[in-house]
Scaffold this active site. Structure first.
Site, PDB file in Angstrom:
ATOM      1  N   ASP A   1       1.376  -5.582   1.859  1.00 14.22           N
ATOM      2  CA  ASP A   1       0.665  -4.503   1.173  1.00 14.22           C
ATOM      3  C   ASP A   1       0.496  -3.327   2.145  1.00 14.22           C
ATOM      4  O   ASP A   1      -0.533  -2.655   2.156  1.00 14.22           O
ATOM      5  CB  ASP A   1      -0.696  -4.977   0.649  1.00 14.22           C
ATOM      6  CG  ASP A   1      -1.250  -4.051  -0.417  1.00 14.22           C
ATOM      7  OD1 ASP A   1      -0.551  -3.098  -0.812  1.00 14.22           O
ATOM      8  OD2 ASP A   1      -2.394  -4.272  -0.846  1.00 14.22           O
TER       9      ASP A   1
ATOM     10  N   HIS B   1       4.051   0.001   0.459  1.00 15.60           N
ATOM     11  CA  HIS B   1       3.858   1.336  -0.130  1.00 15.60           C
ATOM     12  C   HIS B   1       4.331   2.347   0.913  1.00 15.60           C
ATOM     13  O   HIS B   1       3.572   2.702   1.809  1.00 15.60           O
ATOM     14  CB  HIS B   1       2.381   1.584  -0.435  1.00 15.60           C
ATOM     15  CG  HIS B   1       1.768   0.596  -1.380  1.00 15.60           C
ATOM     16  ND1 HIS B   1       1.611   0.849  -2.721  1.00 15.60           N
ATOM     17  CD2 HIS B   1       1.274  -0.652  -1.183  1.00 15.60           C
ATOM     18  CE1 HIS B   1       1.039  -0.198  -3.316  1.00 15.60           C
ATOM     19  NE2 HIS B   1       0.822  -1.120  -2.393  1.00 15.60           N
ATOM     20  N   PHE B   2       5.585   2.761   0.801  1.00 15.31           N
ATOM     21  CA  PHE B   2       6.139   3.663   1.826  1.00 15.31           C
ATOM     22  C   PHE B   2       5.909   5.143   1.511  1.00 15.31           C
ATOM     23  O   PHE B   2       6.346   6.009   2.242  1.00 15.31           O
ATOM     24  CB  PHE B   2       7.625   3.362   2.049  1.00 15.31           C
ATOM     25  CG  PHE B   2       7.878   2.195   3.001  1.00 15.31           C
ATOM     26  CD1 PHE B   2       6.838   1.435   3.520  1.00 15.31           C
ATOM     27  CD2 PHE B   2       9.176   1.886   3.400  1.00 15.31           C
ATOM     28  CE1 PHE B   2       7.071   0.378   4.397  1.00 15.31           C
ATOM     29  CE2 PHE B   2       9.419   0.830   4.290  1.00 15.31           C
ATOM     30  CZ  PHE B   2       8.375   0.079   4.784  1.00 15.31           C
ATOM     31  N   ARG B   3       5.214   5.427   0.388  1.00 14.89           N
ATOM     32  CA  ARG B   3       4.669   6.763   0.103  1.00 14.89           C
ATOM     33  C   ARG B   3       5.699   7.820  -0.272  1.00 14.89           C
ATOM     34  O   ARG B   3       5.343   8.986  -0.447  1.00 14.89           O
ATOM     35  CB  ARG B   3       3.853   7.285   1.301  1.00 14.89           C
ATOM     36  CG  ARG B   3       2.770   6.346   1.793  1.00 14.89           C
ATOM     37  CD  ARG B   3       1.825   6.004   0.696  1.00 14.89           C
ATOM     38  NE  ARG B   3       0.612   5.344   1.164  1.00 14.89           N
ATOM     39  CZ  ARG B   3      -0.184   4.640   0.361  1.00 14.89           C
ATOM     40  NH1 ARG B   3       0.115   4.496  -0.920  1.00 14.89           N
ATOM     41  NH2 ARG B   3      -1.263   4.083   0.834  1.00 14.89           N
TER      42      ARG B   3
ATOM     43  N   HIS C   1      -2.522   5.252   5.280  1.00 15.24           N
ATOM     44  CA  HIS C   1      -3.311   6.456   4.978  1.00 15.24           C
ATOM     45  C   HIS C   1      -3.596   7.128   6.305  1.00 15.24           C
ATOM     46  O   HIS C   1      -3.706   6.450   7.337  1.00 15.24           O
ATOM     47  CB  HIS C   1      -4.656   6.089   4.341  1.00 15.24           C
ATOM     48  CG  HIS C   1      -4.562   5.562   2.951  1.00 15.24           C
ATOM     49  ND1 HIS C   1      -4.319   6.359   1.867  1.00 15.24           N
ATOM     50  CD2 HIS C   1      -4.692   4.308   2.460  1.00 15.24           C
ATOM     51  CE1 HIS C   1      -4.305   5.628   0.757  1.00 15.24           C
ATOM     52  NE2 HIS C   1      -4.521   4.373   1.094  1.00 15.24           N
TER      53      HIS C   1
HETATM   54  O1  DOR Z   1      -5.837  -0.844  -1.125  1.00 19.13           O
HETATM   55  C1  DOR Z   1      -4.851  -0.559  -1.750  1.00 19.13           C
HETATM   56  N1  DOR Z   1      -4.062   0.466  -1.381  1.00 19.13           N
HETATM   57  N2  DOR Z   1      -4.537  -1.266  -2.844  1.00 19.13           N
HETATM   58  C2  DOR Z   1      -3.572  -0.883  -3.680  1.00 19.13           C
HETATM   59  O2  DOR Z   1      -3.376  -1.531  -4.688  1.00 19.13           O
HETATM   60  C3  DOR Z   1      -2.775   0.321  -3.409  1.00 19.13           C
HETATM   61  C4  DOR Z   1      -2.796   0.659  -1.971  1.00 19.13           C
HETATM   62  C5  DOR Z   1      -2.316   2.059  -1.701  1.00 19.13           C
HETATM   63  O3  DOR Z   1      -1.271   2.444  -2.258  1.00 19.13           O
HETATM   64  O4  DOR Z   1      -2.944   2.760  -0.906  1.00 19.13           O
HETATM   65 ZN    ZN Z   2      -0.167  -2.871  -2.916  1.00 16.51          ZN
END
Ligand code: DOR
Ligand code: ZN
Length: 446
Positions: A310, A66-68, A314
């Site tokens: 994954d 997830h590169f945001r 954050h």
């Molecule tokens: O913990 C998680 N964070 N699970 C997810 O499915 C999405 C990910 C995120 O994009 O922060």
């Molecule tokens: Zn994910």
């Protein structure tokens, strides 16, 4: 003008074998793989790297990041997070659709494609997000351009939940591309959350996260996904298994229904919440040590098909609070390979299996063209790793924009020395060598 790099005296690990010898890069391709001490065919080379003591692996292909970008770039973006990937030996990433706007329309997909092309220092592919309303598009996606479909059968960061067996079945029927699912039963989670809040107040401590996002919630949802895949013939890959029980739904020899494990679930267990708190809060939750150990065994015996990260950065400010308030997800891509190599040292899996799970199988799953293997004529995506050089993770080493890691304080025995992306030495002992270098969108054999 061809640029030729000769990497000698290495142990190459590829397709179940260890080969002592050398490898010649010619521009962006692997030109020769040479067993033993012989040099390259008489042609002069531009650079020789003596890799004595090192292992040379195919560059890691991370099927889950997830590169945001776009929209959530205070947490990370394609430039910062792809640098973290390069520093971790990852040469190709597959990005998830829960950015803003969500990657659930062709327009949003093309916009993200352009952004990634402009900003990524490693190769990339993109998932297309399924919604209750876009099954028409799902049936018409360009298989040469879209990696796969991501389907949230459980709510997580980004509100992309699709629920109801009827709607899910339509998505499974419509998609000719592989479907990667996030499986957690939302109704069970909601019930558990209510019960937990009654007992512990409005924001229970994160130690309760695996009671709320329970093993049962994972099992029910994963069982439904597997059932729908059986009934529709869809190619299903279930993301981030987190429990021993879900593993019963998979076999090592069904090529159409496979599962991913993520580094966090393989490395941490519920015992770590006391020390790491919300830093390791992730959906699905990290569960018991017994679950972690079962996942580790499943990596070794082939029940798990790929290992992804994954990687979900954050800001630490988003990670404050308990089960309700703290954001879920953690950064991990820069240290995924060295973390998995430490499990090789512990005897959890062999280096050959690691390469299968982190390089070969992601390439097979997504039918990636010319990457994921050490083969003459393939793209020169490579990582050179050195064992026996202990170092401790401190924040100054972190490339991710969020600037923290759940692995801080961990001492790793392996080091990523160099990463080559399309033949270019993008990372060299602590440094991304050229911030202007760009990776490429991958192609698919479909
Ligand atoms: O913990 C998680 N964070 N699970 C997810 O499915 C999405 C990910 C995120 O994009 O922060
Ligand atoms: Zn994910």
């Amino acid at each position: 003008m061809h640029f030729r790099i000769y990497i000698k005296n290495v142990t190459m690990v590829n397709e179940g074998r260890r080969i002592k010898g050398s490898l010649l890069i010619d521009d962006d391709r692997i030109d020769q793989i040479i067993e033993g001490d012989a040099g390259p065919d008489m042609i002069p080379v531009d650079e020789t790297i003596d890799g004595t003591g090192c292992y040379l692996l195919p560059g890691v292909i991370d099927d889950h990041v997830h590169f945001r970008d776009p929209g959530l770039t205070a947490k990370g973006d394609f430039f910062s997070e792809s640098k973290a990937a390069a520093a971790g030996g990852v040469t190709t990433v597959f990005d998830m659709p829960n950015c803003q706007p969500q990657t659930t329309t062709l327009e949003a997909f093309d916009r993200k494609w352009r952004l990634a092309s402009q900003k990524s220092v490693v190769n990339f592919g993109l998932y297309f997000g399924a919604t209750a309303g876009n099954s028409y598009e799902l049936g018409r996606l360009n298989p040469r351009k879209v990696a796969a479909v991501k389907l949230f059968m459980g709510a997580s960061t980004g509100n992309m939940l699709v629920s109801g067996e009827h709607v899910l079945r339509i998505i499974f029927e419509q998609s000719s591309l592989p479907i990667m699912t996030h499986c957690e039963d939302s109704q069970l989670i909601a019930d558990n959350l209510k019960a937990c809040c009654r007992q512990y107040g409005p924001d229970p401590d994160v130690v309760h996260h695996p009671e709320i996002r329970s093993a049962e919630a994972c099992y029910q949802s994963t069982a439904l996904a597997v059932k729908l895949a059986r009934e529709t013939g869809a190619r299903l890959h279930v993301a981030h298994l987190s429990t021993a029980r879900e593993l019963e739904l998979f076999t090592a020899n069904d090529p159409r229904i496979t599962a991913e494990a993520c580094v966090g679930h393989l490395f941490f267990s519920a015992d770590d919440y006391k020390k790491l708190g919300a830093r390791i809060k992730v959906n699905p939750a990290i569960k018991s040590a017994a679950d972690r150990d079962a996942l580790r065994r499943a990596c070794a015996d082939g029940t798990i098909y790929t290992i992804g990260t994954d990687h979900a950065p954050h800001r630490l400010a988003d990670k404050v609070g308990g089960c309700v308030k703290a954001a879920s997800g953690m950064p991990s891509i820069q240290f995924s390979l060295v973390a998995m190599l430490s499990l090789v040292d512990e005897g959890v899996l062999t280096m050959e299996r690691l390469v299968e799970l982190m390089c070969h199988n992601p390439a097979r799953l997504l039918q990636i063209e010319n990457r994921g293997f050490l083969r003459e004529g393939y793209m020169a995506d490579l990582v050179l790793v050195r064992p026996g050089v202990p170092w401790t993770l401190t924040p100054n080493r972190i490339q991710s924009l969020c600037n923290w890691s759940p692995f801080e304080g961990t001492t790793f025995r392996w080091r990523v020395e160099r990463t080559f992306c399309n033949g270019f030495p993008i990372y060299n002992r602590g440094h991304v060598t050229d911030e202007k270098f760009r990776g490429r969108p991958v192609c698919y054999n479909r």
